[in-house]
Design an enzyme around this catalytic site. Structure first.
Site, PDB file in Angstrom:
ATOM      1  N   ASP A 152      40.749  94.457  65.186  1.00  0.00           N
ATOM      2  CA  ASP A 152      39.635  95.328  64.800  1.00  0.00           C
ATOM      3  C   ASP A 152      40.039  96.799  64.788  1.00  0.00           C
ATOM      4  O   ASP A 152      40.928  97.216  65.538  1.00  0.00           O
ATOM      5  CB  ASP A 152      38.462  95.161  65.764  1.00  0.00           C
ATOM      6  CG  ASP A 152      37.856  93.774  65.698  1.00  0.00           C
ATOM      7  OD1 ASP A 152      37.867  93.175  64.607  1.00  0.00           O
ATOM      8  OD2 ASP A 152      37.385  93.299  66.738  1.00  0.00           O
ATOM      9  N   THR A 153      39.347  97.570  63.986  1.00  0.00           N
ATOM     10  CA  THR A 153      39.617  99.003  63.869  1.00  0.00           C
ATOM     11  C   THR A 153      39.531  99.693  65.225  1.00  0.00           C
ATOM     12  O   THR A 153      40.329 100.572  65.531  1.00  0.00           O
ATOM     13  CB  THR A 153      38.610  99.646  62.884  1.00  0.00           C
ATOM     14  OG1 THR A 153      38.668  98.932  61.656  1.00  0.00           O
ATOM     15  CG2 THR A 153      38.936 101.097  62.628  1.00  0.00           C
TER      16      THR A 153
END
Length: 181
Positions: free
Chosen positions: A42-43
Site C-alpha cells: 500500500d501507498t
C-alpha cells in the site's frame, strides 16, 4: 536468466511504474526495463517490494496457495496484551473471513530504523508498541485490519521479509539486484 530486484519502498510511493500525477511511482526509483512488482504494498506502507522479469517466479511469490511468509514490523497504537496477541496467533475474523494464524511477538523499537516522512503522529497520552508479525496470505490491507480488529490500530507498517528475501541493509528508496538461476 531472470532478474530479481529487492526495493525498499518509501512511504507514499505507489507500486506501479505508470504515473498517476499525485504520487511518486516505481519509475522514480527504478530504471530497469521489463521488471514488474511481485505483489503490492500500500501507498501508506513501507518496506520490501520484490520485482522480477520472471512470470513464473512472480506467480509463486504472489499466489496464496504457496503461503510464502511475509514478515512485517508494526508500530501499533497502544500496547497489546497477551489476549490480543493470542487472537492474532489463532486467526482474526475480518469482514472477508477468518485469517490464517499469524506469528506475532512484541519487540523493542528497531534501533536502525529510518525515520518516516512524514512522521507518525505522536500523542503524549497514548503509548505505542512494536510488533513483528508474520502472515502467510496477502489480503488487501490485511495486517492493518488484523491489528485494528484486536484493538491496536497500525500506525506504521514496514514489510521486512518475504520468504528468504530481506530488507536487511537496504536504505529507503534504494534497490539491489540478486543473482538468479
Amino acid at each position: 536468466m531472470s532478474r530479481i530486484l529487492l526495493f525498499n519502498k518509501p512511504y507514499g510511493v505507489i507500486c506501479q511504474f505508470s504515473r498517476d500525477g499525485m504520487h511518486p511511482t516505481l519509475a522514480d526509483y527504478i530504471a530497469v526495463p521489463e521488471v514488474y512488482p511481485a505483489g503490492r504494498l500500500d501507498t501508506d506502507s513501507e518496506g520490501l517490494l520484490l520485482l522480477t522479469d520472471d512470470g513464473k517466479l512472480q506467480h509463486r511469490i504472489t499466489d496464496p496457495r504457496h503461503k510464502l511468509p511475509k514478515t512485517y514490523l508494526v508500530q501499533a497504537e497502544g500496547v497489546p496484551d497477551e489476549a490480543a496477541l493470542l487472537k492474532l496467533r489463532q486467526g482474526v475474523q475480518l469482514k472477508d473471513g477468518m485469517t490464517l494464524p499469524a506469528e506475532v511477538r512484541l519487540i523493542s523499537e528497531p534501533v536502525d530504523l529510518w525515520p518516516r516522512t512524514p512522521p507518525v503522529r505522536f500523542r503524549k497520552e497514548i503509548p505505542t508498541s512494536w510488533l513483528e508479525l508474520t502472515i502467510r496470505e496477502g489480503r488487501n490491507r490485511q495486517v492493518r485490519r488484523m491489528t485494528a480488529a484486536v484493538g491496536f490500530p497500525t500506525l506504521r507498517l514496514i514489510r521486512w521479509r518475504i520468504g528468504d528475501w530481506s530488507l536487511e541493509g537496504l536504505p529507503p528508496g534504494k534497490w539491489r539486484s540478486l543473482p538468479t538461476a
